[in-house]
Write an enzyme that holds these catalytic residues in place. Structure first.
Site, PDB file in Angstrom:
ATOM      1  N   LYS A   1      44.705  31.593  47.116  1.00 20.65           N
ATOM      2  CA  LYS A   1      45.549  32.727  46.771  1.00 20.65           C
ATOM      3  C   LYS A   1      46.101  33.341  48.058  1.00 20.65           C
ATOM      4  O   LYS A   1      45.351  33.628  48.981  1.00 20.65           O
ATOM      5  CB  LYS A   1      44.748  33.785  46.001  1.00 20.65           C
ATOM      6  CG  LYS A   1      44.161  33.281  44.686  1.00 20.65           C
ATOM      7  CD  LYS A   1      43.300  34.358  44.035  1.00 20.65           C
ATOM      8  CE  LYS A   1      42.693  33.876  42.728  1.00 20.65           C
ATOM      9  NZ  LYS A   1      41.811  34.911  42.110  1.00 20.65           N
ATOM     10  N   ARG A   2      47.416  33.520  48.077  1.00 19.84           N
ATOM     11  CA  ARG A   2      48.153  34.168  49.170  1.00 19.84           C
ATOM     12  C   ARG A   2      48.320  33.279  50.402  1.00 19.84           C
ATOM     13  O   ARG A   2      49.365  33.261  51.008  1.00 19.84           O
ATOM     14  CB  ARG A   2      47.522  35.506  49.558  1.00 19.84           C
ATOM     15  CG  ARG A   2      47.648  36.576  48.476  1.00 19.84           C
ATOM     16  CD  ARG A   2      47.164  37.930  48.999  1.00 19.84           C
ATOM     17  NE  ARG A   2      47.409  38.992  48.049  1.00 19.84           N
ATOM     18  CZ  ARG A   2      46.548  39.354  47.091  1.00 19.84           C
ATOM     19  NH1 ARG A   2      45.387  38.733  46.975  1.00 19.84           N
ATOM     20  NH2 ARG A   2      46.852  40.332  46.261  1.00 19.84           N
TER      21      ARG A   2
ATOM     22  N   LYS B   1      36.616  43.772  32.467  1.00 20.47           N
ATOM     23  CA  LYS B   1      36.492  44.210  33.855  1.00 20.47           C
ATOM     24  C   LYS B   1      37.819  44.777  34.323  1.00 20.47           C
ATOM     25  O   LYS B   1      38.877  44.195  34.056  1.00 20.47           O
ATOM     26  CB  LYS B   1      36.083  43.054  34.775  1.00 20.47           C
ATOM     27  CG  LYS B   1      35.768  43.517  36.208  1.00 20.47           C
ATOM     28  CD  LYS B   1      35.249  42.378  37.064  1.00 20.47           C
ATOM     29  CE  LYS B   1      36.374  41.531  37.617  1.00 20.47           C
ATOM     30  NZ  LYS B   1      35.874  40.460  38.506  1.00 20.47           N
TER      31      LYS B   1
ATOM     32  N   LYS C   1      39.938  46.785  37.732  1.00 25.13           N
ATOM     33  CA  LYS C   1      39.949  46.973  39.172  1.00 25.13           C
ATOM     34  C   LYS C   1      39.866  48.453  39.533  1.00 25.13           C
ATOM     35  O   LYS C   1      40.452  49.309  38.853  1.00 25.13           O
ATOM     36  CB  LYS C   1      41.220  46.377  39.765  1.00 25.13           C
ATOM     37  CG  LYS C   1      41.375  44.884  39.521  1.00 25.13           C
ATOM     38  CD  LYS C   1      40.342  44.068  40.274  1.00 25.13           C
ATOM     39  CE  LYS C   1      40.599  42.589  40.131  1.00 25.13           C
ATOM     40  NZ  LYS C   1      39.715  41.766  40.978  1.00 25.13           N
TER      41      LYS C   1
ATOM     42  N   GLU D   1      32.023  36.228  45.779  1.00 27.49           N
ATOM     43  CA  GLU D   1      33.172  35.372  45.503  1.00 27.49           C
ATOM     44  C   GLU D   1      33.959  34.973  46.742  1.00 27.49           C
ATOM     45  O   GLU D   1      34.575  33.907  46.783  1.00 27.49           O
ATOM     46  CB  GLU D   1      34.121  36.041  44.514  1.00 27.49           C
ATOM     47  CG  GLU D   1      34.843  37.252  45.071  1.00 27.49           C
ATOM     48  CD  GLU D   1      35.819  37.871  44.077  1.00 27.49           C
ATOM     49  OE1 GLU D   1      37.033  37.844  44.358  1.00 27.49           O
ATOM     50  OE2 GLU D   1      35.363  38.357  43.031  1.00 27.49           O
TER      51      GLU D   1
ATOM     52  N   HIS E   1      33.013  33.146  39.989  1.00 26.19           N
ATOM     53  CA  HIS E   1      34.341  33.741  40.153  1.00 26.19           C
ATOM     54  C   HIS E   1      35.451  32.783  39.751  1.00 26.19           C
ATOM     55  O   HIS E   1      35.477  31.630  40.181  1.00 26.19           O
ATOM     56  CB  HIS E   1      34.529  34.143  41.622  1.00 26.19           C
ATOM     57  CG  HIS E   1      35.934  34.508  41.980  1.00 26.19           C
ATOM     58  ND1 HIS E   1      36.760  33.684  42.724  1.00 26.19           N
ATOM     59  CD2 HIS E   1      36.672  35.608  41.685  1.00 26.19           C
ATOM     60  CE1 HIS E   1      37.940  34.261  42.883  1.00 26.19           C
ATOM     61  NE2 HIS E   1      37.916  35.424  42.270  1.00 26.19           N
TER      62      HIS E   1
END
Length: 377
Positions: free
Chosen positions: A62-63, A175, A177, A258, A308
């Protein structure tokens, strides 16, 4: 029955970019540490053997980091050609040594994860068993919770609406954030969701490493009133001592792990008693071979497990854990595969399909940006 030897004849690596429908923001965006996430980059490994067996595995980033994973995998994958696919531990070690100069964590082992997972998929398929059954499962379904509807870019009304839909779809927990610069806004969002879903629905929060120790302790005490299943990543992922102090001070369980990129890093977490619930990620720690090592250590330490992301892999692995685990439900990867996972009565059902139970979709092929092949097709 005589054992018939086999050999890997072909390995194909490909990288694909999955665009997200909406840019995603967690606390790291609101604190200025990262930009919103707009895509996920995947490394796919497809393995074929002389006897015609096939396996599929993947890693992701990711990213940043996706091109690096692909580059490293293409440097070492050819060493698998001609090897017996049954010897997964031997092959993992061979791949590790082929790239030893860049270490045994992070990109170096995340690149190997796709190949390692493909070998397990192949072996379970050859046995005609779902991966969970092949490894030896404790259960045929696992408690599941939704994360993808709880990001901070969504308004609280959107979060509440998604929570309702998730529960209607058979997902068991929610869940959301937290970790905003405004702590009071975090508390307002948590209170609104708790009121909306009711007292009996499992609720978790995730601060994505954005609190310092003092803030985490203060927020942890204020969050006790919401009867949370856990508080996730309240501190920097590598602050084992801080997490340990927080776990000892609060009634609410602490979850983390994670972001750690090796078994060795998790060992430090476990030794420090830094969490109640450990959250390893198989692609991030190097694949199923490494995840199983870590799971044994976590169980010996009496920890609960909530892997995760990547539910397509982690459902099978969680089903083999001795203690009742959780699996994180993300629908982001749905376009990549032809099959879907079933949720019912708060649980995710282990599929009866052999191996991981997934095949590439045409869309996954269309999103592929580069590929390389070794051996004979």
């Amino acid at each position: 029955m005589t054992y018939l030897t086999d050999a890997i004849r072909h390995v194909k690596l490909s990288t694909a970019t999955l665009p997200l429908a909406t840019p995603i923001s967690d606390a790291k965006v609101f604190t200025g540490r990262q930009k919103p996430m707009t895509e996920v980059v995947f490394l796919f490994a497809e393995i074929q053997t002389e006897q015609g067996h096939e396996g599929l595995g993947f890693s992701y980033s990711k990213r940043a980091g996706g091109p690096a994973q692909y580059a490293h995998a293409r440097e070492v994958a050819e060493t698998m050609i001609g090897e017996d696919p049954n010897d997964i531990a031997k092959l993992y070690n061979k791949l590790l040594w082929a790239g030893a100069s860049v270490g045994r964590s992070g990109v170096a082992t995340q690149a190997l994860a796709a190949l390692d997972i493909a070998l397990y998929d192949l072996k379970a398929k050859r046995a005609g068993l779902p991966l969970a059954k092949f490894l030896g499962s404790y259960r045929d379904s696992v408690r599941t919770y939704n994360t993808s509807g709880g990001f901070l870019n969504a308004s609280i009304e959107e979060v509440k609406d998604r929570a309702s839909r998730s529960l209607e779809e058979g997902i068991g927990g929610i869940k959301i954030k937290v970790g905003l610069p405004d702590n009071a806004e975090d508390l307002r969002r948590v209170a609104a969701v708790r009121e909306h879903i009711g007292a009996d629905v499992p609720l978790m929060v995730d601060a994505n490493q954005q609190w310092d120790r003092a803030t985490a302790l203060r927020m942890g005490r204020k969050l006790e009133q919401f009867d949370l299943v856990w508080i996730e990543e309240p501190l920097d992922a590598y602050d084992a001592e801080g997490h340990a102090a927080l776990a000892a001070a609060l009634d609410t369980p602490i979850a983390t792990g994670e972001m750690l990129a090796s078994v060795a890093e998790h060992e430090r977490l476990i030794a420090a008693r830094a969490c109640d619930i450990i959250q390893p990620d198989a692609p991030r720690v190097g694949g199923i071979t490494q995840f199983l090592r870590l799971a044994t250590l976590a169980d010996q330490a009496g920890l609960d497990l909530a892997p995760h992301f990547a539910m397509e892999i982690h459902l099978h692995l969680a089903a083999t854990y001795p203690r009742e685990p959780w699996v994180e439900h993300f629908d982001w990867l749905d376009p990549l595969f032809n099959e879907r996972l079933e949720t019912k009565d708060g649980r995710m059902i282990v599929p009866d399909r052999p191996g991981l139970g997934f095949t590439f979709s045409d869309q996954a092929r269309a999103w592929t940006t580069e590929s390389v092949e070794f051996g004979r097709a």
